[in-house]
Design an enzyme around this catalytic site. Structure first.
Site, PDB file in Angstrom:
ATOM      1  N   LEU A  86       0.823  -1.209   0.000  1.00 49.00           N
ATOM      2  CA  LEU A  86       0.000   0.000   0.000  1.00 49.00           C
ATOM      3  C   LEU A  86       0.858   1.260   0.000  1.00 49.00           C
ATOM      4  O   LEU A  86       0.702   2.133  -0.854  1.00 49.00           O
ATOM      5  CB  LEU A  86      -0.942  -0.020   1.206  1.00 49.00           C
ATOM      6  CG  LEU A  86      -1.882   1.179   1.361  1.00 49.00           C
ATOM      7  CD1 LEU A  86      -2.835   1.278   0.171  1.00 49.00           C
ATOM      8  CD2 LEU A  86      -2.681   1.077   2.668  1.00 49.00           C
TER       9      LEU A  86
ATOM     10  N   SER B 224       1.013   7.869   4.451  1.00 47.14           N
ATOM     11  CA  SER B 224      -0.289   8.037   5.078  1.00 47.14           C
ATOM     12  C   SER B 224      -1.371   8.484   4.092  1.00 47.14           C
ATOM     13  O   SER B 224      -2.558   8.285   4.347  1.00 47.14           O
ATOM     14  CB  SER B 224      -0.197   9.061   6.219  1.00 47.14           C
ATOM     15  OG  SER B 224       0.652   8.598   7.243  1.00 47.14           O
TER      16      SER B 224
ATOM     17  N   THR C 258       6.742  -5.016   4.348  1.00 46.82           N
ATOM     18  CA  THR C 258       7.166  -6.165   5.142  1.00 46.82           C
ATOM     19  C   THR C 258       7.047  -7.425   4.300  1.00 46.82           C
ATOM     20  O   THR C 258       6.051  -7.618   3.602  1.00 46.82           O
ATOM     21  CB  THR C 258       6.287  -6.286   6.401  1.00 46.82           C
ATOM     22  OG1 THR C 258       6.400  -5.086   7.170  1.00 46.82           O
ATOM     23  CG2 THR C 258       6.702  -7.461   7.265  1.00 46.82           C
TER      24      THR C 258
ATOM     25  N   GLN D 108      15.858   2.020  32.054  1.00 42.01           N
ATOM     26  CA  GLN D 108      16.192   2.807  33.235  1.00 42.01           C
ATOM     27  C   GLN D 108      16.318   1.918  34.478  1.00 42.01           C
ATOM     28  O   GLN D 108      17.189   2.138  35.328  1.00 42.01           O
ATOM     29  CB  GLN D 108      15.122   3.882  33.464  1.00 42.01           C
ATOM     30  CG  GLN D 108      15.551   4.982  34.425  1.00 42.01           C
ATOM     31  CD  GLN D 108      16.650   5.860  33.843  1.00 42.01           C
ATOM     32  OE1 GLN D 108      16.822   5.923  32.632  1.00 42.01           O
ATOM     33  NE2 GLN D 108      17.399   6.525  34.700  1.00 42.01           N
TER      34      GLN D 108
ATOM     35  N   GLU E 192       1.185   0.650  10.136  1.00 47.39           N
ATOM     36  CA  GLU E 192      -0.286   0.552  10.104  1.00 47.39           C
ATOM     37  C   GLU E 192      -0.961   1.886  10.426  1.00 47.39           C
ATOM     38  O   GLU E 192      -2.020   1.940  11.061  1.00 47.39           O
ATOM     39  CB  GLU E 192      -0.789  -0.526  11.089  1.00 47.39           C
ATOM     40  CG  GLU E 192      -0.153  -1.890  10.931  1.00 47.39           C
ATOM     41  CD  GLU E 192      -0.637  -2.650   9.712  1.00 47.39           C
ATOM     42  OE1 GLU E 192      -1.140  -2.008   8.776  1.00 47.39           O
ATOM     43  OE2 GLU E 192      -0.488  -3.876   9.689  1.00 47.39           O
TER      44      GLU E 192
END
Length: 380
Positions: free
Chosen positions: A126, A133, A159, A336, A363
């Site tokens: 996509l 976006s 991916t 931490q 996503e």
């Protein structure tokens, strides 16, 4: 720390036990080495698929396992706690099967048993280099030529690029805007489908995304999924569910970081006692645990809406936003807790910190999630 889960049936408890067994045996001891080498774990994914974990939320009649989405999400969570790249692979593959399952022709749906059984790995094409976006204005184009579509353009951040067996290609077959977008199913061996070298990523190096160039790739016209011009709708439907998958990955990653930090704090001594006994650090762990539980509750609430057939898009956006921001915070705090030890590769928390960042981006970035939620709040 043991998570007290409320599942819909005894079968679901057995499935999660099986997932833990597979995750411990096949994933936990391999993640660091594969990440260090940047090697894609195809055989590990195939093993996970043959165990039935790649088709969990799809009906048994299609070759899936017929599991509720709330159960599938908790399987993802367990996998992510052992190796995020595998959990992400399961999530992306599940997303990639959606177009054929929901909108595919009878001929296309005959591929589902192999897709859902782990023999075929999918990818979802996509995003583009200039429009991550802004999916409604993608530039990859497919034009009719005889019995084929000829596809030209470049997809980005894909991916499984170069490893997948099939690609969902969202491309422009008509005019501008979302109504000009269609979805094609392409075999990875199609001439002109050219995966590029993997990106040099901050984390998830064993499953680094890559661009895919479509250089006049000829895709048969009967590989069109749904009708022409419905691709944008298909993409958005799939992403709603995919956002829940990423949220589940975030919860699993954060739970692993919390568990590791707690174990370290109980063993590490300063001033003659375990550092867990110091209030400043104990309160930090308490906040981490609360945030993980809150994200899990939000995630499962959205999953149960989906299972009930009710609208869940906005709740999915909330879950993705909250869970991934939470994972970034919890993995930061885990470092931490370990102090200097958390900053070196001898402990996995530094890797989990690097991996958490990408979950705020994929996503749909968390800024996009905020936009989706705010528009729903102010819409008349």
């Amino acid at each position: 720390m043991t998570v007290d889960r409320m599942l819909p049936n005894d079968e679901a408890y057995d499935l999660l036990d099986l997932t833990r067994e597979i995750a411990t045996r096949e994933l936990a001891g391999k993640a660091s080495d594969f990440e260090a080498r940047g090697e894609f774990p195809r055989e590990v994914i195939r093993t996970v698929g043959r165990a039935g974990l790649l088709g969990l939320p799809y009906p048994e009649a299609a070759g899936g396992a017929g599991q509720p989405y709330e159960v599938y999400l908790q399987v993802l969570e367990i996998l992510a706690g052992r190796w995020l790249a595998i959990a992400e692979a399961v999530s992306v593959h599940t997303l990639s099967c959606y177009p054929v399952h929901a909108h595919g022709s009878e001929r296309q749906r005959k591929l589902l048993p192999d897709m859902l059984g782990g023999e075929l790995l999918g990818a979802y094409c996509l995003s583009e280099p200039q429009g991550g976006s802004d999916a409604a204005h993608l530039a990859t184009r497919a034009v009719h030529d005889g019995d084929d579509f000829v596809v030209t353009g470049t997809k980005a951040w894909i991916t499984h690029a170069g490893h997948a067996d099939f690609y969902n290609i969202f491309c422009r077959t008509g005019g501008e805007g979302p109504k000009g977008i269609s979805c094609l199913l392409a075999d990875a061996t199609t001439p002109g489908v050219i995966p590029q070298k993997p990106e040099r990523t901050m984390g998830l190096r064993s499953s680094a995304p890559a661009q895919i160039v479509f250089d006049g790739a000829r895709v048969p016209s009967d590989n069109l999924i749904g009708a022409e011009g419905t691709g944008f709708t298909i993409a958005m439907e799939a992403l709603d569910a995919g956002r829940l998958g990423i949220a589940a990955c975030a919860v699993g990653l954060a739970q692993a970081a919390l568990d590791y930090a707690c174990a370290y704090a109980k063993e590490r001594e300063q001033f003659g006692r375990p550092i867990a006994e110091f209030q400043g650090l104990g309160f930090l762990l308490a906040d981490m645990a609360t945030q993980v539980s809150a994200a899990r509750a939000l995630l499962l609430a959205a999953g149960r809406l989906k299972d009930a057939g009710r609208p869940f898009s906005i709740e999915a956006a909330k879950a993705k936003l909250f869970a991934t921001d939470m994972a970034m915070k919890v993995t930061t705090d885990a470092i931490q807790v370990l102090g200097g030890a958390g900053y070196v590769q001898d402990h996995p928390v530094e890797r989990w910190f690097r991996e958490a960042k990408v979950l705020q981006i994929v996503e749909g970035t968390n800024q996009i999630q905020r936009l989706v939620i705010s528009r729903a709040l102010t819409r008349d």
